[in-house]
Design a protein around this motif. Structure first.
Motif, PDB file in Angstrom:
ATOM      1  N   TYR A  52     -32.057 104.865  55.548  1.00 24.40           N
ATOM      2  CA  TYR A  52     -30.855 104.112  55.969  1.00 24.40           C
ATOM      3  C   TYR A  52     -29.706 105.115  56.070  1.00 24.40           C
ATOM      4  O   TYR A  52     -28.839 105.176  55.196  1.00 24.40           O
ATOM      5  N   ARG A  73     -29.965 102.437  60.904  1.00 26.94           N
ATOM      6  CA  ARG A  73     -29.875 101.452  59.820  1.00 26.94           C
ATOM      7  C   ARG A  73     -28.833 101.842  58.770  1.00 26.94           C
ATOM      8  O   ARG A  73     -28.540 103.010  58.582  1.00 26.94           O
ATOM      9  N   HIS A 121     -30.152  94.199  60.956  1.00 29.63           N
ATOM     10  CA  HIS A 121     -30.175  95.665  60.858  1.00 29.63           C
ATOM     11  C   HIS A 121     -29.552  96.307  62.082  1.00 29.63           C
ATOM     12  O   HIS A 121     -29.864  95.957  63.210  1.00 29.63           O
ATOM     13  N   ALA A 136     -30.764  93.750  48.650  1.00 37.21           N
ATOM     14  CA  ALA A 136     -31.457  94.595  49.625  1.00 37.21           C
ATOM     15  C   ALA A 136     -30.523  94.972  50.778  1.00 37.21           C
ATOM     16  O   ALA A 136     -29.419  94.443  50.895  1.00 37.21           O
ATOM     17  N   ALA A 137     -31.016  95.841  51.650  1.00 39.09           N
ATOM     18  CA  ALA A 137     -30.191  96.545  52.641  1.00 39.09           C
ATOM     19  C   ALA A 137     -29.075  95.732  53.286  1.00 39.09           C
ATOM     20  O   ALA A 137     -27.907  96.104  53.212  1.00 39.09           O
ATOM     21  N   LYS A 176     -27.657 100.722  54.618  1.00 40.49           N
ATOM     22  CA  LYS A 176     -28.016  99.997  53.384  1.00 40.49           C
ATOM     23  C   LYS A 176     -26.731  99.658  52.650  1.00 40.49           C
ATOM     24  O   LYS A 176     -26.062 100.538  52.130  1.00 40.49           O
TER      25      LYS A 176
END
Lengths: 136, 402
Positions: B141, B67, B63, B87-88, B69
């Motif tokens: 994010y 952040r 990360h 996911a991110a 995504k």
């Protein structure tokens, strides 16, 4: 001193109907091995050859060719195998027109005989890991 | 004489296990007989090193602050697009992915110099890779753009996960047409100008365990120079093809899905590969140990190139048109002589699978086991066998009415 070089000859259209190359042997005592040739009367011709003989005769031969109107380049390209990239799969073996690649029977390693290579470049793009490299 | 994997592992730990490669076993069994060989030998190691397109890597990039995504956005690694629908900061990089601006086959035949497989090779080699990401931004994010160098040693996870590898047998590709064709079986010259094949034959993992009696889900393997596991049966795993009397499939049959930590793999066993006019892929090194639990299992490992037959398929017509017509069968022993006869014509052969590297893999795995560095694992579920009824389903196209 005896020397041997690979050279590229460019024949302008006006001289492609003359016999030029044979005089290298006749008049200058040079031996030649034609690797690649495409000479059609009336069009520009191209010939790749390995020319060998005594240094002085070699120089005279080259001078003769130049005076006859042939443009000479040294073989500027060379195919070299990047040993770090070769995986010895063998995809090159049945593509090479001169049989420069062979399999060592026991180890199944692919051997490259540089002397048989005529720089046709077929293997360069067909090599899956792109281990065959062209140098100028 | 039946042995168990636990007993074999005990011997491995004591440095007493007797390990031979799938090539060495052929002569040993011939000299000693199957029964004696099965008693003396604990493990037979196999190996294969071939282009395997259904390969790829899951990466967790870590990360950033603030952040970002990736999911729903786009990510490129050295200009090669990665899949972001996760996911991110998880992405999947497939071996055959190409940069958006690669001309593909617009300049025919396309060169396909650099793709997903090459990025994986560079990651494994510890080289820095340029990551570019575009995201849509959320409250948690917020970041929308990211451009950074990443290195496999600095990211949290890098997992090789190949859904179809180590095909059990494969076709011999030829070209009956009058023009050169560029295929995943290599450059095929017109009018039966050459014939290309692509398994390691007598060294190939699934050809040495044709009925999947030892190789199953959870089997620990050599993968890309490190260790990995059989994760599942591979996509298109097709146990129900015609087989010879020795049980060996006469067509492409089983396959493996494999998984392993990319961080401990090595670039000489995961090589970015370019198939002229076809695309990019990854050449993967896999070695599977076969525990000699019985005479029957040993007998399967004694398979030699003379006993393995591959169908000859025309890649100019039959293959692209999904026609199930073969020009005949040929043994690996014949293929490896460098010439085969097809329709009366002498055709030079070549392999896309490196037998030299396959031998290397089987030998390395042998040394790992002999030294006690590699223990065998029990499989936790078998691969579907001939009784499973699994078959390959061709696509049934249905017209879409607007």
């Amino acid at each position: 001193m005896a020397i041997s070089r690979r050279i590229v000859l460019h024949f302008p259209p006006r001289i492609t109907n003359q016999s030029i190359v044979c005089r290298l042997a006749k008049d200058f005592d040079l031996s030649f091995n034609i690797i690649k040739a495409s000479v059609t009367p009336g069009e520009e011709g191209l010939m790749v050859m390995e020319l060998s003989g005594d240094q002085r005769n070699y120089d005279k031969g080259i001078q003769y060719l130049t005076e006859a109107g042939v443009k000479i380049q040294s073989l500027s390209q060379d195919v070299v195998r990047n040993e770090d990239r070769c995986t010895h799969c063998g995809a090159c073996i049945n593509l090479c027109p001169t049989g420069a690649f062979t399999l060592e029977p026991k180890t199944r390693k692919v051997l490259f005989d540089h002397n048989k290579c005529v720089v046709c470049e077929l293997c360069i793009k067909a090599c899956p890991p792109r281990a065959m490299e062209l140098y100028f | 004489m039946a042995k168990t994997i636990a007993e074999i592992n005990q011997k491995i730990k004591q440095g007493k296990a007797v390990v031979v490669t799938a090539e060495e076993i052929i002569d040993i069994a011939r000299k000693k007989g199957v029964s004696k060989a099965a008693e003396e030998i604990d493990v037979v190691t196999t190996g294969t090193f071939s282009p395997m397109c259904s390969s790829g890597a899951f990466l967790n990039i870590g990360h950033s602050s603030p952040r970002i995504k990736f999911g729903g956005g786009r990510v490129y690694l050295n200009d090669v697009p990665a899949y972001t629908g996760l996911a991110a900061v998880d992405i999947f990089l497939g071996a055959t992915a190409l940069p958006d601006d690669d001309p593909r086959n617009k300049i025919y035949p396309g060169e396909f110099r650099y793709g997903g497989g090459h990025v994986i090779e560079e990651l494994v080699a510890g080289k820095d890779v340029r990551l570019e990401a575009i995201a849509y931004g959320t409250d948690c994010y917020p970041r929308r753009k990211l451009e950074t160098w990443i290195n496999i040693n600095d990211i949290t996870n890098a997992i090789l996960f190949n859904v179809r590898n180590a095909y059990q047998n494969y076709e011999v590709g030829v070209n009956l047409s009058d023009r050169m064709i560029y295929t995943y079986m290599g450059v095929l010259k017109p009018e039966l100008g050459n014939a290309n094949y692509c398994t390691s034959g007598q060294l190939s993992p699934l050809l040495n365990d044709p009925y999947y009696k030892t190789i199953g889900v959870g089997t620990k393997i050599f993968l890309g120079g490190g260790t990995g596991y059989v994760a599942w049966y591979g996509t298109q795993h097709n146990p129900n093809v015609p087989r010879g009397d020795n049980g060996v499939p006469l067509e492409p049959a089983g396959s493996l899905a494999v998984i392993g930590d990319l961080k401990q793999m090595k670039p000489e066993w995961l090589v970015g590969t370019s198939m002229l006019g076809y695309g990019c892929t990854l050449t993967v090194g896999i070695g599977v140990p076969i525990p000699i639990l019985s005479e029957e299992i040993l007998r399967y490992t004694t398979i030699s190139d003379a006993d393995i037959f591959a169908p000859i398929i025309d890649y100019s017509e039959a293959y692209p048109k999904m026609e199930a017509s073969s020009l005949g069968k040929v043994s690996y022993a014949e293929l490896k002589t460098g010439h085969i006869k097809i329709q009366g014509k002498d055709v030079p052969t070549a392999s896309l699978s490196s037998h030299y590297k396959a031998q290397g893999i089987a030998s390395i795995l042998k040394v790992w086991i002999e030294k006690g560095e590699f223990l065998l694992s029990e499989s936790v579920a078998p691969l579907p066998g001939t009784e499973s009824g699994i078959t390959i389903k061709p696509l049934k196209e249905r017209p879409v009415m607007e």
